[in-house]
Design a protein around this motif. Structure first.
Motif, mmCIF file in Angstrom:
data_model
loop_
_atom_site.group_PDB
_atom_site.id
_atom_site.type_symbol
_atom_site.label_atom_id
_atom_site.label_comp_id
_atom_site.label_asym_id
_atom_site.label_seq_id
_atom_site.Cartn_x
_atom_site.Cartn_y
_atom_site.Cartn_z
ATOM 1 N N TYR A 151 13.243 11.740 -39.457
ATOM 2 C CA TYR A 151 12.071 11.374 -38.542
ATOM 3 C C TYR A 151 10.794 12.086 -38.961
ATOM 4 N N THR A 152 11.104 13.617 -38.933
ATOM 5 C CA THR A 152 9.723 14.345 -39.432
ATOM 6 C C THR A 152 9.096 14.165 -40.707
ATOM 7 N N ALA A 153 10.155 14.103 -41.705
ATOM 8 C CA ALA A 153 9.521 13.758 -42.906
ATOM 9 C C ALA A 153 8.656 12.304 -42.925
ATOM 10 N N ARG A 154 9.377 11.520 -42.176
ATOM 11 C CA ARG A 154 8.657 9.961 -42.152
ATOM 12 C C ARG A 154 7.272 10.171 -41.340
ATOM 13 N N VAL A 155 7.224 10.877 -40.476
ATOM 14 C CA VAL A 155 5.989 10.745 -39.720
ATOM 15 C C VAL A 155 4.864 11.976 -40.307
ATOM 16 N N TYR A 156 5.397 12.832 -41.019
ATOM 17 C CA TYR A 156 4.599 13.826 -41.860
ATOM 18 C C TYR A 156 4.812 13.582 -43.225
ATOM 19 N N GLU A 172 -17.512 14.049 -38.563
ATOM 20 C CA GLU A 172 -16.788 13.840 -37.489
ATOM 21 C C GLU A 172 -16.158 12.570 -38.078
ATOM 22 N N CYS A 173 -16.751 11.539 -38.884
ATOM 23 C CA CYS A 173 -16.186 10.358 -39.211
ATOM 24 C C CYS A 173 -15.021 10.613 -40.063
ATOM 25 N N ALA A 174 -15.026 11.688 -41.115
ATOM 26 C CA ALA A 174 -13.960 11.938 -41.901
ATOM 27 C C ALA A 174 -12.785 12.642 -41.070
ATOM 28 N N GLY A 175 -13.015 13.401 -40.008
ATOM 29 C CA GLY A 175 -12.152 13.963 -39.013
ATOM 30 C C GLY A 175 -11.187 12.691 -38.241
ATOM 31 N N LEU A 176 -12.182 11.653 -38.014
ATOM 32 C CA LEU A 176 -11.539 10.528 -37.267
ATOM 33 C C LEU A 176 -10.667 9.644 -38.104
ATOM 34 N N ARG A 177 -11.069 9.597 -39.265
ATOM 35 C CA ARG A 177 -10.316 8.862 -40.465
ATOM 36 C C ARG A 177 -8.861 9.405 -40.620
ATOM 37 N N ARG A 178 -8.949 10.788 -40.949
ATOM 38 C CA ARG A 178 -7.663 11.649 -41.006
ATOM 39 C C ARG A 178 -6.856 11.562 -39.733
ATOM 40 N N MET A 179 -7.505 11.326 -38.467
ATOM 41 C CA MET A 179 -6.701 11.253 -37.374
ATOM 42 C C MET A 179 -5.823 10.097 -37.293
ATOM 43 N N ALA A 180 -6.844 8.739 -37.399
ATOM 44 C CA ALA A 180 -6.294 7.615 -37.609
ATOM 45 C C ALA A 180 -5.052 7.323 -38.585
ATOM 46 N N GLU A 181 -5.460 8.049 -39.859
ATOM 47 C CA GLU A 181 -4.150 7.942 -40.896
ATOM 48 C C GLU A 181 -2.993 8.677 -40.165
ATOM 49 N N ALA A 182 -3.303 9.685 -39.692
ATOM 50 C CA ALA A 182 -1.994 10.661 -39.035
ATOM 51 C C ALA A 182 -1.158 9.849 -37.894
ATOM 52 N N LEU A 183 -2.050 8.955 -37.075
ATOM 53 C CA LEU A 183 -1.380 8.219 -36.107
ATOM 54 C C LEU A 183 -0.583 7.027 -36.642
ATOM 55 N N GLY A 184 -1.258 6.438 -37.697
ATOM 56 C CA GLY A 184 -0.570 5.455 -38.604
ATOM 57 C C GLY A 184 0.971 6.040 -39.215
ATOM 58 N N HIS A 185 0.875 7.125 -39.459
ATOM 59 C CA HIS A 185 2.221 7.829 -39.832
ATOM 60 C C HIS A 185 3.079 7.805 -38.786
ATOM 61 N N TRP A 186 2.801 7.992 -37.808
ATOM 62 C CA TRP A 186 3.618 8.400 -36.484
ATOM 63 C C TRP A 186 4.205 6.699 -36.445
ATOM 64 N N ILE A 187 3.454 5.753 -36.344
ATOM 65 C CA ILE A 187 4.019 4.373 -36.185
ATOM 66 C C ILE A 187 4.955 4.004 -37.151
ATOM 67 N N ILE A 188 4.668 4.113 -38.440
ATOM 68 C CA ILE A 188 5.397 3.589 -39.690
ATOM 69 C C ILE A 188 6.577 4.450 -39.589
ATOM 70 N N GLY A 189 6.606 6.037 -39.396
ATOM 71 C CA GLY A 189 7.530 6.811 -39.448
ATOM 72 C C GLY A 189 8.556 6.640 -38.413
ATOM 73 N N ASN A 190 8.149 6.242 -37.197
ATOM 74 C CA ASN A 190 8.988 6.009 -36.116
ATOM 75 C C ASN A 190 9.763 4.729 -36.596
ATOM 76 N N LEU A 191 9.157 3.735 -36.831
ATOM 77 C CA LEU A 191 9.638 2.262 -37.367
ATOM 78 C C LEU A 191 10.925 2.520 -38.231
ATOM 79 N N ASP A 192 10.457 3.404 -39.559
ATOM 80 C CA ASP A 192 11.377 3.723 -40.701
ATOM 81 C C ASP A 192 12.632 4.381 -40.198
ATOM 82 N N TRP A 193 12.691 5.419 -38.900
ATOM 83 C CA TRP A 193 13.481 6.125 -38.739
ATOM 84 C C TRP A 193 14.719 5.028 -37.954
#
Length: 319
Positions: A23-28, A254-275
């Motif tokens: 789970y951790t490896a998939r969300v990070y 600020e835009c760059a930080g928001l894009r990184r955060m959106a990507e991180a949240l996307g990892h949570w979604i896909i990682g949770n599904l993969d797990w």
């Protein structure tokens, strides 16, 4: 976990069967080494806590949860005293290794989000004792706090060095991204865990609530909840695209930080599904810990092949 006596709370082999390392490896997916180990420790700690405090008696867990909140609110984290509960000792170690290095604003928000999540366990216990049912929409709204995604997304924000300003944090696009990702994770968990929670007499599950709310069969309730999961994925994709084009509202940093955060949240979604799809979590197939009077609990709560097929088929849209 590396630094606290998890064996005093739960058998290590049981935790290993949950595959939280996967789970951790998939969300990070981009994180390695000691940082990944630290994040895995946080996920193990939160999961063990979630199992440990699941009860229908608020008074039974109130002292521990009060102490957990005290540790979280401590300005200067200190080691837990000798004889402290292993969950408190683990949390003291985790906060010392994590929160001290956070910017002041993010640390305050992380503490607030963790405390908000922790206090929901008292409400959950009261609901179980009274067999109180939320409506489906109230359950979904409450899932923003009970899923623990808010504080754990704060850890992602820190890990990926998003450096979100107060203006970004207060913006509609950031709030929407976080809420939609949280609802996706929580609702998908509900699909896979409904049998386990039914066996415990637990009514905090979207599938079980949909059965009661709409009079659905189990398969129809699962279909309905996964339709909600799919809707949130489509909305998240739209919001992520919008976050990449908000240059008029924010500075380039600020835009760059928001894009990184959106990507991180996307990892949570896909990682949770993969797990859920790859590990078929053993945690959801465990016998109930407590049962209300007249409730169920004398059988193994397993998701049958048909229900797994429904979940796997419908959630494939997120790819």
């Amino acid at each position: 976990m590396r630094r606290f006596r998890i064996t005093a709370v739960v058998h290590p082999e049981r935790v290993e069967s949950w595959r939280l390392d996967l789970y951790t490896a998939r969300v990070y997916p981009a994180i390695r080494g000691e940082t990944l180990e630290l994040l895995n420790d946080w996920i193990v700690w939160g999961t063990v806590l979630d199992d440990y405090v699941e009860t229908n008696d608020p008074a039974e867990i109130a002292p521990l949860l009060r102490d957990v909140c005290t540790v979280l609110r401590c300005d200067i984290p200190e080691p837990a005293p000798p004889g402290a509960h292993p969950l408190l000792a683990g949390l003291a170690d985790l906060t010392a290794r994590t929160l001290c290095s956070m910017p002041e604003g993010l640390r305050a928000r992380t503490t607030q989000d963790f405390v908000a999540w922790i206090t929901t366990y008292l409400e959950d216990a009261t609901h179980r004792r009274q067999q109180f049912w939320l409506t489906l929409w109230s359950h979904i709204e409450r899932r923003q706090h009970t899923s623990a995604m808010f504080p754990y997304s704060d850890l992602s924000e820190h890990t990926y060095e998003c450096h979100l300003t107060e203006r970004v944090v207060c913006s509609g696009i950031f709030k929407a991204l976080r809420i939609v990702a949280t609802e996706h994770v929580g609702l998908l968990n509900d699909v896979y865990s409904c049998h386990r929670e039914e066996s415990r007499g637990d009514n905090h599950n979207a599938v079980l609530v949909a059965e009661r709310h709409f009079g659905y069969s189990r398969e129809s309730a699962i279909e309905h909840v996964i339709t909600l999961v799919d809707e949130r994925m489509r909305l998240f994709v739209a919001l992520r695209e919008a976050s990449a084009t908000c240059t008029a509202e924010f500075t380039p940093d600020e835009c760059a930080g928001l894009r990184r955060m959106a990507e991180a949240l996307g990892h949570w979604i896909i990682g949770n599904l993969d797990w859920h799809e790859l590990a078929q979590p053993r945690r959801y197939d465990e016998r109930g810990k407590w049962v209300p009077p007249g409730g169920k609990g004398d059988h193994e709560p397993t998701m049958d092949t048909g229900d797994r097929a429904v979940a796997a088929r419908r959630t494939d849209i997120v790819r």
